[in-house]
Design a protein around this motif. Structure first.
Motif, PDB file in Angstrom:
ATOM      1  N   ASP A  11      -4.109  -5.550  -8.651  1.00  0.00           N
ATOM      2  CA  ASP A  11      -4.989  -5.859  -7.521  1.00  0.00           C
ATOM      3  C   ASP A  11      -5.062  -7.359  -7.256  1.00  0.00           C
ATOM      4  O   ASP A  11      -4.951  -7.811  -6.118  1.00  0.00           O
ATOM      5  CB  ASP A  11      -6.380  -5.292  -7.813  1.00  0.00           C
ATOM      6  N   GLU A  12      -5.173  -8.108  -8.330  1.00  0.00           N
ATOM      7  CA  GLU A  12      -5.388  -9.549  -8.215  1.00  0.00           C
ATOM      8  C   GLU A  12      -4.234 -10.232  -7.469  1.00  0.00           C
ATOM      9  O   GLU A  12      -4.436 -10.928  -6.475  1.00  0.00           O
ATOM     10  CB  GLU A  12      -5.520 -10.125  -9.623  1.00  0.00           C
ATOM     11  N   ARG A  40       0.834  -1.202   0.000  1.00  0.00           N
ATOM     12  CA  ARG A  40       0.000   0.000   0.000  1.00  0.00           C
ATOM     13  C   ARG A  40       0.872   1.256   0.000  1.00  0.00           C
ATOM     14  O   ARG A  40       0.657   2.180  -0.778  1.00  0.00           O
ATOM     15  CB  ARG A  40      -0.902  -0.011   1.244  1.00  0.00           C
ATOM     16  N   GLU A  78      -6.227   1.385  -4.003  1.00  0.00           N
ATOM     17  CA  GLU A  78      -6.693   0.118  -4.567  1.00  0.00           C
ATOM     18  C   GLU A  78      -7.237   0.320  -5.977  1.00  0.00           C
ATOM     19  O   GLU A  78      -7.078  -0.547  -6.836  1.00  0.00           O
ATOM     20  CB  GLU A  78      -7.712  -0.528  -3.634  1.00  0.00           C
ATOM     21  N   ARG A 119      -3.896  -9.138  -3.756  1.00  0.00           N
ATOM     22  CA  ARG A 119      -4.855  -9.773  -2.835  1.00  0.00           C
ATOM     23  C   ARG A 119      -4.476 -11.206  -2.513  1.00  0.00           C
ATOM     24  O   ARG A 119      -4.862 -11.732  -1.474  1.00  0.00           O
ATOM     25  CB  ARG A 119      -6.266  -9.743  -3.443  1.00  0.00           C
ATOM     26  N   GLN A 120      -3.711 -11.812  -3.411  1.00  0.00           N
ATOM     27  CA  GLN A 120      -3.315 -13.193  -3.147  1.00  0.00           C
ATOM     28  C   GLN A 120      -2.126 -13.282  -2.189  1.00  0.00           C
ATOM     29  O   GLN A 120      -1.761 -14.357  -1.739  1.00  0.00           O
ATOM     30  CB  GLN A 120      -2.956 -13.890  -4.467  1.00  0.00           C
ATOM     31  N   ARG A 146      -5.974  -1.645  -9.214  1.00  0.00           N
ATOM     32  CA  ARG A 146      -6.873  -2.334 -10.146  1.00  0.00           C
ATOM     33  C   ARG A 146      -6.593  -1.882 -11.582  1.00  0.00           C
ATOM     34  O   ARG A 146      -6.483  -2.697 -12.492  1.00  0.00           O
ATOM     35  CB  ARG A 146      -8.340  -2.068  -9.780  1.00  0.00           C
ATOM     36  N   GLN A 161      -0.707 -10.862   3.389  1.00  0.00           N
ATOM     37  CA  GLN A 161      -1.484  -9.816   4.066  1.00  0.00           C
ATOM     38  C   GLN A 161      -2.072  -8.815   3.074  1.00  0.00           C
ATOM     39  O   GLN A 161      -2.318  -7.670   3.435  1.00  0.00           O
ATOM     40  CB  GLN A 161      -0.628  -9.070   5.080  1.00  0.00           C
ATOM     41  N   GLY A 162      -2.242  -9.234   1.854  1.00  0.00           N
ATOM     42  CA  GLY A 162      -2.831  -8.341   0.863  1.00  0.00           C
ATOM     43  C   GLY A 162      -2.030  -7.064   0.726  1.00  0.00           C
ATOM     44  O   GLY A 162      -0.798  -7.101   0.622  1.00  0.00           O
ATOM     45  N   TYR A 163      -2.748  -5.934   0.797  1.00  0.00           N
ATOM     46  CA  TYR A 163      -2.083  -4.645   0.611  1.00  0.00           C
ATOM     47  C   TYR A 163      -1.135  -4.311   1.752  1.00  0.00           C
ATOM     48  O   TYR A 163      -0.336  -3.390   1.642  1.00  0.00           O
ATOM     49  CB  TYR A 163      -3.136  -3.541   0.466  1.00  0.00           C
TER      50      TYR A 163
END
Ligand code: ADP
Length: 765
Positions: free
Chosen positions: A623-624, A579, A614, A627-628, A618, A631-633
């Motif tokens: 984004d994809e 992020r 975000e 998210r995988q 995207r 801890q994501g972002y």
């Protein structure tokens, strides 16, 4: 990996300042803390004064113990001596072994030396003569002294003298000198002490005086603690503000500086050199104020006891100064070399560690070790030179001190034998010599330490004095308007400092707003340099870039760069979360996030626009995969983004550029292996993003070129041809070769090409 130490030049080089830059330039940074500094120095002064006061207390103690006089009697004796300008004592029949008529005057006052020039007794009295009465009253010595001490300032007194040789009596009226303030003070102080000489009186006197000494010592040590801490405060704050200026400067240095000097040298100036400055500062404020003051205080007291000690100071001082300067010069030079060595060591270590795979892969551990060891060895030699001077200087001064002290002691002793000085005075004087000398001995390293700090300060100010990218002008430069029509490259020529061949030469191009320009060319043809000039990372030596006809160099750097989003080759990923890495495209957002992360317990107003991060991800098709991640972002990506693949890094960088939302994109396509999926996403993201923006793309792939409206083919810094793919393929042989050897080589799997095919239906010729 860089070739060791060859491309670094010494910053600042020849125009080095010879003076005490340390003191002169640092004052600007110390000045804001004047109040703390004054308090610190006040404490140090208190401390130095109490040191001298402690020494002065020795004289009454010795007087009581050696001469068996009470302190008030000694003070009165001294005042009487002063008022008559003569050395006086109490005649003792037994001690002097006197028999005969003179013995009758036991305990009378006696002159222990020839009266001084100013004395009213000069013509009439000689050494050993007695004074038996004052104002026609017969008095013994102590009584006479007390009487004289108590007479008003401008009094006359009638004295009766007995000549020791002829036993003749003379009575004369003499004027009395005024009692000096210090003696009046001494008189007042002594009045608290017992005036008798009985065992208990003497013991009580000693206890009182020691009590005062202990109290003084308490004050002295408290003042010392306060002073030392405050000096630390001033030094630390000064250093912080010096470093603040360094940060400010370093981040505004032109890129060319780093390509010439590397980063390690600057880094070491932040660490090692600043540390030396800190040490220098604490030393200056603490020792250089304290020690001379201590010395001076005792010296003044010694002067009062025996004015001729100044002679010694006059003889000793010049020699000491010459010696100190000589040593100082050696240390300054050595420390400068030492600090340079430190920078080289950092550079060597940095390149060895960054390139650790290469080092290991080529079995170069031994080479690297020897290289580092070599640097270390030269550093050690400089370190030892400093150590040697510091080791030698103190003993040299100690020896000289002993030598001069011995001479002074002989002289004081002869004074004592002549009756010019009491035994207690003599002993106090010897103690004074030690007390004067000890602080000076501690200070013998002052100049060398200052020179050490000076060498470091020189290096730090070399950085602070460097010219910045955009020099400050009152009012600042006007802001560049957003580009509306076109960007013009007008006859750009740029040569890297130290290079003999221009990296970009006579470059002419006009780019319409909204156009997408791909730049291709063999390695080293100047593509990266060209786009760096567009972002004004480098200033061209001739030619200029115009936005709608306005030379960009007439406007502020910020306003130009605000219009540019940058996706570089290595798309540097900062140590932080995904992020944060994307948020880096928006300064305000980034700052809010950093503050919130630093103080999680504080309540900040909700960060505005977080969702934009975000959205940008995207839009960048990132984004994809984000998210995988675990801890994501909020997944931390390492110092160099080690957990992301090359393609993913570039996608994050594109998201950052999208967040920035600038009208111009500079996109330096990664040359390294990127998986087909990422490559596909990168293309789509860039394609979308460039929808209504102007784009400059350094292309290495055929599919990227297909996205461009125009292709600029460069070689050796010059434009070879400009046109569309099919035009160039037809008429430009360099492009044809490039296309066949490089661009097609990196041609991604069929899937991407299929998508690209409708845009420009080209197949191999
Ligand atoms: P490209 O991006 O087309 O590979 P560059 O713009 O990186 O080319 O380099 C153009 C020329 O400038 C090359 O000859 C390269 O050796 C030289 N060059 C690049 N960077 C520097 C630098 N920091 N200092 C000196 N020369 C450089």
């Amino acid at each position: 990996m860089r070739v060791k130490g060859t491309n670094k030049r010494d910053i600042g080089g020849k125009n080095r300042d010879k003076g005490m830059i340390f003191l002169r330039r640092l004052w600007k940074y110390v000045r804001p803390q004047k109040r703390t500094l004054s308090l610190a120095i006040a404490s140090i002064v208190v401390m130095a004064i109490s040191y001298s006061a402690g020494i002065t207390a020795i004289l009454p103690i010795l007087t009581v113990m050696i001469e068996r006089k009470s302190v008030p009697a000694w003070v009165n004796n001294s005042i009487a001596e002063e008022r008559l300008h003569a050395k006086l004592d109490v005649f003792n029949r037994v001690d002097t072994g006197t028999t005969g008529p003179l013995a009758e005057y036991d305990h009378a006052a006696q002159l222990t030396a020839k009266p001084r020039e100013k004395s009213p007794l000069l013509k009439l009295a000689r050494k050993d003569d007695l004074i038996i009465a004052a104002d026609d009253r017969r008095m013994d010595g102590p009584e006479l002294f007390r009487y004289i001490a108590s007479l008003p300032q401008d009094a006359q007194v009638t004295l009766t003298l007995v000549s020791a040789r002829e036993l003749k009596r003379t009575t004369l009226s003499v004027p009395l000198e005024k009692t000096e303030l210090r003696w009046r003070a001494g008189h007042a102080a002594a009045s608290f002490l017992p005036s008798g000489t009985s065992r208990s009186d003497m013991l009580r006197t000693l206890i009182y005086i020691l009590g005062v000494m202990v109290a003084i010592s308490l004050v002295q040590n408290a003042a010392r603690a306060v002073g030392e801490y405050l000096v630390g405060v001033v030094a630390a704050r000064t250093l912080v503000s010096v470093r603040r200026d360094m940060y400010r400067k370093v981040l505004r240095l032109p890129l060319a500086f780093f390509s010439q000097h590397g980063t390690s040298d600057v880094m070491s100036r932040f660490t090692q050199d600043s540390q030396d400055i800190y040490r220098g500062l604490t030393f200056v404020f603490a020792q250089t104020v304290r020690e001379p003051l201590k010395s001076l205080g005792v010296f003044v007291f010694a002067l009062w006891l025996a004015p001729k000690v100044t002679l010694f100071a006059i003889v000793v001082a010049p020699g000491a100064i010459v010696l100190i300067r000589y040593f100082g010069k050696i240390v300054r030079r050595a420390n400068r070399r030492l600090l340079q060595g430190f920078a080289r060591m950092l550079a060597g270590l940095e390149s060895a560690l960054i390139g650790i795979r290469v080092v290991k892969g080529y079995n170069m551990e031994r080479f690297e070790r020897r290289h580092l060891f070599g640097i270390d060895w030269t550093m050690m030699r400089q370190q030892l030179r400093i150590e040697m001077v510091e080791a030698v200087i103190s003993p040299v001064f100690e020896f000289l001190g002993i030598f001069i002290g011995a001479l002074a002691t002989i002289w004081f002793f002869s004074q004592m034998l002549d009756g010019q000085m009491t035994p207690a005075g003599f002993m106090t004087m010897v103690i004074c010599l030690v007390a004067i000398f000890d602080p000076l001995r501690k200070l013998s390293n002052l100049y060398t330490r200052l020179q050490r700090a000076n060498a470091a300060a020189e290096r730090v100010f070399e950085i602070i004095d460097l010219p910045v990218e955009e020099p400050y002008r009152p009012g600042g430069l006007p802001n560049l308007e957003e580009m509306r029509r076109e960007i013009t490259f007008e006859d750009l020529t740029f040569t890297y400092p130290g290079s003999d061949r221009p990296a970009v030469r006579d470059f002419m191009l006009r780019v319409r707003k909204g156009e997408r320009v791909a730049v291709v060319g063999p390695n080293g043809s100047g593509k990266t340099t060209l786009l760096a000039i567009l972002a004004r990372f480098f200033e061209p030596q001739s030619g200029q870039i115009l936005f709608d006809g306005e030379p960009v160099s007439n406007y502020s750097l910020r306003s130009l760069r605000r219009q540019i989003s940058l996706v570089t080759q290595d798309s540097i990923i900062f140590a932080g979360t995904v992020r944060e890495n994307i948020a880096y495209g928006d300064e305000r957002l980034m700052r809010q996030m950093v503050l919130q992360a630093r103080h999680p317990q504080r309540r900040y107003p909700e960060i505005q626009g977080l969702e934009r991060i975000e959205d940008a991800a995207r839009a960048a098709y990132a984004d994809e995969f984000i998210r995988q991640m675990p801890q994501g972002y909020d997944t931390l990506i390492g110092e160099h983004g080690a957990t992301l693949s090359g393609g993913q890094k570039q996608l994050v960088a594109i998201a950052r550029a999208i967040l920035r939302n600038a009208p111009i994109l500079i996109f330096d396509e990664a040359t390294s292996q990127i998986d087909a999926d990422s490559e596909n996403k990168i293309h789509r993201a860039v394609e979308d993003f460039l929808a209504n923006r102007t784009g400059f793309i350094i292309a290495h792939r055929f599919s990227t070129i297909l996205q461009a409206d125009r292709i600029v083919c460069m070689d050796e810094g010059q434009i070879v041809d400009v046109g569309t793919h099919s035009e160039l393929l037809e008429r430009c042989s360099l492009y044809k070769t490039l296309f066949e050897t490089q661009l097609m080589d990196r041609r991604p799997e069929s899937r991407v090409v299929r998508e690209a095919e409708p845009v420009a239906p080209v197949t191999g010729s």
